[in-house]
Motif scaffolding. Structure first.
Motif, mmCIF file in Angstrom:
data_model
loop_
_atom_site.group_PDB
_atom_site.id
_atom_site.type_symbol
_atom_site.label_atom_id
_atom_site.label_comp_id
_atom_site.label_asym_id
_atom_site.label_seq_id
_atom_site.Cartn_x
_atom_site.Cartn_y
_atom_site.Cartn_z
ATOM 1 N N SER A 40 0.792 -1.225 0.000
ATOM 2 C CA SER A 40 0.000 0.000 0.000
ATOM 3 C C SER A 40 0.831 1.285 0.000
ATOM 4 C CB SER A 40 -0.899 -0.041 1.245
ATOM 5 O OG SER A 40 -1.533 1.178 1.454
ATOM 6 N N TRP A 41 1.810 1.354 0.882
ATOM 7 C CA TRP A 41 2.664 2.538 1.003
ATOM 8 C C TRP A 41 3.335 2.895 -0.307
ATOM 9 C CZ3 TRP A 41 5.924 4.777 5.241
ATOM 10 C CH2 TRP A 41 5.263 4.719 6.471
ATOM 11 N N PHE B 14 -5.841 6.001 -9.059
ATOM 12 C CA PHE B 14 -6.499 5.855 -7.763
ATOM 13 C C PHE B 14 -6.500 7.192 -7.024
ATOM 14 C CE2 PHE B 14 -6.253 5.240 -3.181
ATOM 15 C CZ PHE B 14 -7.465 4.595 -2.963
ATOM 16 N N SER B 15 -5.342 7.868 -7.025
ATOM 17 C CA SER B 15 -5.243 9.144 -6.303
ATOM 18 C C SER B 15 -6.193 10.181 -6.894
ATOM 19 C CB SER B 15 -3.799 9.656 -6.343
ATOM 20 O OG SER B 15 -2.953 8.730 -5.687
ATOM 21 N N PRO C 244 -3.410 1.738 -2.939
ATOM 22 C CA PRO C 244 -2.129 2.306 -3.377
ATOM 23 C C PRO C 244 -2.101 3.812 -3.121
ATOM 24 C CG PRO C 244 -3.556 1.925 -5.264
ATOM 25 C CD PRO C 244 -4.306 1.436 -4.062
ATOM 26 N N VAL C 245 -1.345 4.237 -2.134
ATOM 27 C CA VAL C 245 -1.419 5.635 -1.700
ATOM 28 C C VAL C 245 -0.215 6.478 -2.121
ATOM 29 C CG1 VAL C 245 -2.888 5.068 0.288
ATOM 30 C CG2 VAL C 245 -0.395 5.079 0.567
ATOM 31 N N THR D 159 -8.189 3.802 3.888
ATOM 32 C CA THR D 159 -7.406 3.484 2.682
ATOM 33 C C THR D 159 -6.218 2.595 3.041
ATOM 34 O OG1 THR D 159 -6.285 5.611 2.895
ATOM 35 C CG2 THR D 159 -8.013 5.488 1.265
ATOM 36 N N LEU D 160 -5.579 2.859 4.171
ATOM 37 C CA LEU D 160 -4.429 2.034 4.565
ATOM 38 C C LEU D 160 -4.861 0.634 4.986
ATOM 39 C CD1 LEU D 160 -2.392 4.704 6.511
ATOM 40 C CD2 LEU D 160 -1.685 3.584 4.398
ATOM 41 N N ALA D 161 -5.930 0.549 5.759
ATOM 42 C CA ALA D 161 -6.390 -0.765 6.218
ATOM 43 C C ALA D 161 -6.818 -1.628 5.036
ATOM 44 C CB ALA D 161 -7.534 -0.609 7.217
ATOM 45 N N ALA D 162 -7.314 -0.992 3.990
ATOM 46 C CA ALA D 162 -7.743 -1.744 2.805
ATOM 47 C C ALA D 162 -6.565 -2.045 1.889
ATOM 48 C CB ALA D 162 -8.814 -0.961 2.052
#
Lengths: 323, 383
Positions: B41-42, B49-50, B90-91, B84-87
């Motif tokens: 994810s990180w 997505f963003s 892509p951040v 978003t992080l728990a899921a």
């Protein structure tokens, strides 16, 4: 008087009483005795009624403020069953039973080791789905915990199922221990900061050594976590929520924090902290005992683990967020 | 009182309504992402997505509307970030900008910078990287050697930034460098400059491959690169105060304990149906940690919302969070027989392998464990 004034007044009174009678309570406790005058003053102040709703004879202060008083007893490592009496009175009130007379022996099951059982004038015992109120039960066997506080088995009569309880006694007792531990841990951190700031070795205060600073930072982290976990459980009681889950979280996390923090605090206090001349032991021995009272740490951790497993991979995160 | 109390996070109904919307959105857009991709994810770089997050109004959420923001609360932003992080979304294409570069510009930037840059971040269009670390300046940020020499109309910048995550994708960098004096002046004489990476000559970006074989890091070399006067962020010479503020933004979020969430979730999946007490004890303990970390982290959000400086509190959350994440791998290995392998068809094993290769970074990124503990010790009044 405004409600918030009553809460603040009770907190001030508690602080004054715990400080004034601190030595007497400690001295009596160490000899297996009972600080009569101290308990009388506490009862006179109304502190045992803190969590009781106004219509049942309490002050009607917010539950968070009443629970903060239990935390305050932890800050003094108070060697008296005031936390048990506070939560027991709330349980008695909710069950429609008369409030306690004198200190309460709170028994989470019939064969429990009851804290301060030999001194209890009222015994509140959990039954299946409810509770029973007894007066002055005979002691079957005396024992103590690692802090030297009485833990006695009482001859509890076989009886009916008892009155329905809004909240299980086990959870109430466990919540009280969580708050006591959070308070005691705050004091452990304060005592340790004071010690390393004043104790000079190698020509400078211990606090100036990076190795010491790193350990204190770890200690502060554990205490912050314990404090937050206790707040979380208190909110679940006061505001509503899954109390059993929140208490399991609190007791699991705070138990671990207690183990790690007492180890660091003793390491940094050196030999001075390993004596009865220094106050540290009152907090650390109590923490070691409280970790496993009203449900052992293992009990609460297992309960939480079962919840996690039964949630499964898809429902785990929503469960955490809802907690 | 010495103990650091964290404020009680308020019950925020708008945030909980938002949570349901965010979850529905993520279920839909991330449907095709594998657990291994989610574990990344990180570092998942996905401009699409963003952009979608930006379109939903979920970037720059707390900023003023005049700069493309949405004037929502820190708690609503918290919900979007944690979901978003728990899921495992892509951040990487937005989160540095949303978390620290944007807030820094909002706090210190010129009106022109705010108007030209912030709307792009809020739209999920503009990607930032962090220009802090250097070959000889890691934890000791004040040892920066990159120098901006004042010239007519701007600066000539020479020096090297290192371990710069995502520089090869980024549109902009906030560069921390020396603008006057010498290395002996330490914090004094440093400044922050806004670098347009796509439009500036004299910049070379070279990949640095990490131990897991991934390309996220870069070396960014400046050779007499010209930056206009308008690139200055805030005040010349006030770089240290500004970069510390930027780091406080960097450390304040829940990402410091949620980046291994996928491993935790796959571990629970791998243990499905288990009646092992060892598993129950381990999951119970980790759950207690996670719930507590969330409480602490939402306390930091409450401090941000109240305009307080959560520097020490954020350091505590990050230190506890990194320790929590670094324990996960070994706990998982003790509970489930597995040879970690990212190519495995078992989601749990693939994610475990990914986590193993990344875990050293958990207590390095955004300030090492030792630096954080120094900050905490200062908060306790010890230094």
């Amino acid at each position: 008087m405004e409600l918030n004034d009553v809460g603040a007044m009770l907190a001030d009174t508690a602080e004054r009483l715990f400080t004034t009678h601190g030595d007497a309570i400690e001295g009596a406790g160490r000899d297996g005795g009972w600080a009569d005058a101290a308990w009388a003053a506490i009862e006179e102040s109304g502190l045992p009624l803190a969590l009781v709703p106004e219509e049942h004879g309490g002050f009607g202060i917010p539950a968070t403020e009443a629970l903060a008083l239990i935390r305050q007893t932890g800050r003094h490592a108070l060697a008296l069953p005031l936390p048990e009496t506070i939560v027991a009175n709330a349980a008695l009130a909710s069950a429609g039973l008369p409030l306690a007379e004198g200190p309460v022996g709170l028994a989470e099951r019939a064969n429990a080791r009851v804290p301060w059982g030999r001194f209890a004038n009222t015994v509140v015992v959990a039954t299946d789905g409810g509770l029973q109120r007894h007066a002055d039960l005979p002691v079957a066997a005396e024992s103590t915990n690692v802090a030297g506080h009485p833990r006695d088995q009482l001859s509890i009569p076989e009886g009916n199922a008892g009155a329905a309880a809004a909240v299980p006694l086990l959870e109430l007792g466990a919540l009280a221990r969580a708050l006591q531990m959070a308070g005691a841990l705050e004091r452990v951190l304060e005592l340790t900061v004071e010690h390393v700031s004043s104790r000079v070795q190698f020509g400078r205060p211990l606090a100036k050594f990076q190795a010491i600073q790193q350990e204190l930072a770890k200690l502060a982290g554990e205490v912050a976590a314990a404090s937050a976990a206790a707040d979380h459980a208190a909110d679940a009681y006061a505001v509503g929520g899954d109390l059993t889950f929140a208490v399991a979280v609190a007791r699991t996390r705070i138990g671990e924090a207690a183990s790690k923090s007492t180890a660091i605090a003793h390491q940094l206090h050196g030999a001075i902290g390993f004596t009865r001349e220094h106050a540290l032991h009152r907090f650390t021995t109590a923490l070691w005992a409280w970790r496993d009272e009203f449900g052992t740490q293992r009990h609460w951790t297992l309960a939480l683990g079962k919840r996690a497993l039964s949630a499964g991979r898809d429902c785990y995160w929503p469960m955490v967020v809802a907690a | 009182m010495t103990a650091l109390r964290f404020p009680t996070p308020p019950v925020h109904e708008a945030a909980e309504t938002l949570r349901a919307e965010v979850r529905a959105f993520l279920t839909d857009v991330l449907a095709d992402r594998s657990p291994l991709q989610r574990a990344d994810s990180w570092n998942g770089f996905d401009r699409d997505f963003s952009r979608k997050l930006g379109q939903r109004g979920w970037l720059g959420m707390t900023w003023p509307k005049q700069y493309g923001g949405h004037e929502r609360s820190a708690f609503e932003r918290y919900v979007v970030v944690e979901e978003t992080l728990a899921a495992g979304a892509p951040v990487a294409a937005h989160w540095i900008a949303d978390r620290q570069s944007g807030p820094s510009l909002l706090k210190y930037g010129t009106e022109e910078q705010k108007q030209t840059i912030l709307p792009g971040i809020a739209a999920g269009e503009t990607v930032f990287c962090i220009g802090m670390s250097e070959p000889d300046s890691g934890s000791d940020l004040a040892a920066t050697r990159t120098r901006a020499v004042p010239v007519d109309g701007g600066w000539h910048v020479t020096g090297t930034k290192l371990w710069t995550t995502g520089a090869h994708h980024a549109d902009y960098m906030i560069l921390f460098c020396r603008t006057s004096g010498t290395a002996a002046d330490r914090q004094a004489g440093t400044s922050q400059l806004l670098v347009d990476l796509k439009a500036t000559d004299g910049i070379t970006i070279r990949p640095i491959i990490d131990l897991a074989g991934q390309h996220h890091f870069n070396e960014v070399h400046f050779e007499d690169a010209f930056l206009p006067s308008s690139a200055l962020i805030g005040t010349e010479g006030a770089g240290w105060e500004q970069v510390m503020s930027e780091l406080a933004f960097e450390r304040s979020g829940p990402e410091r304990f949620l980046s291994s969430m996928q491993l935790f979730i796959e571990l629970i999946g791998a243990l499905q149906g288990s009646t092992s007490e060892a598993a129950e004890l381990a999951l119970g303990r980790l759950t207690a940690h996670l719930v507590t970390l969330r409480r602490l982290s939402r306390g930091v959000a409450a401090m941000l919302e109240a305009g307080e400086n959560p520097g020490t509190h954020a350091a505590i959350v990050k230190d506890l969070g990194a320790t929590f994440e670094q324990e996960l791998g070994d706990i998982a290995r003790n509970l489930v027989d597995a040879e970690p392998d990212t190519a495995s068809t078992s989601d749990f094993i693939a994610v475990l392998a990914h986590n193993t290769g990344n875990s050293p970074s958990f207590s390095l990124r955004g300030g090492t464990r030792e630096i954080l503990r120094g900050i905490i010790a200062r908060g306790l009044g010890l230094r």
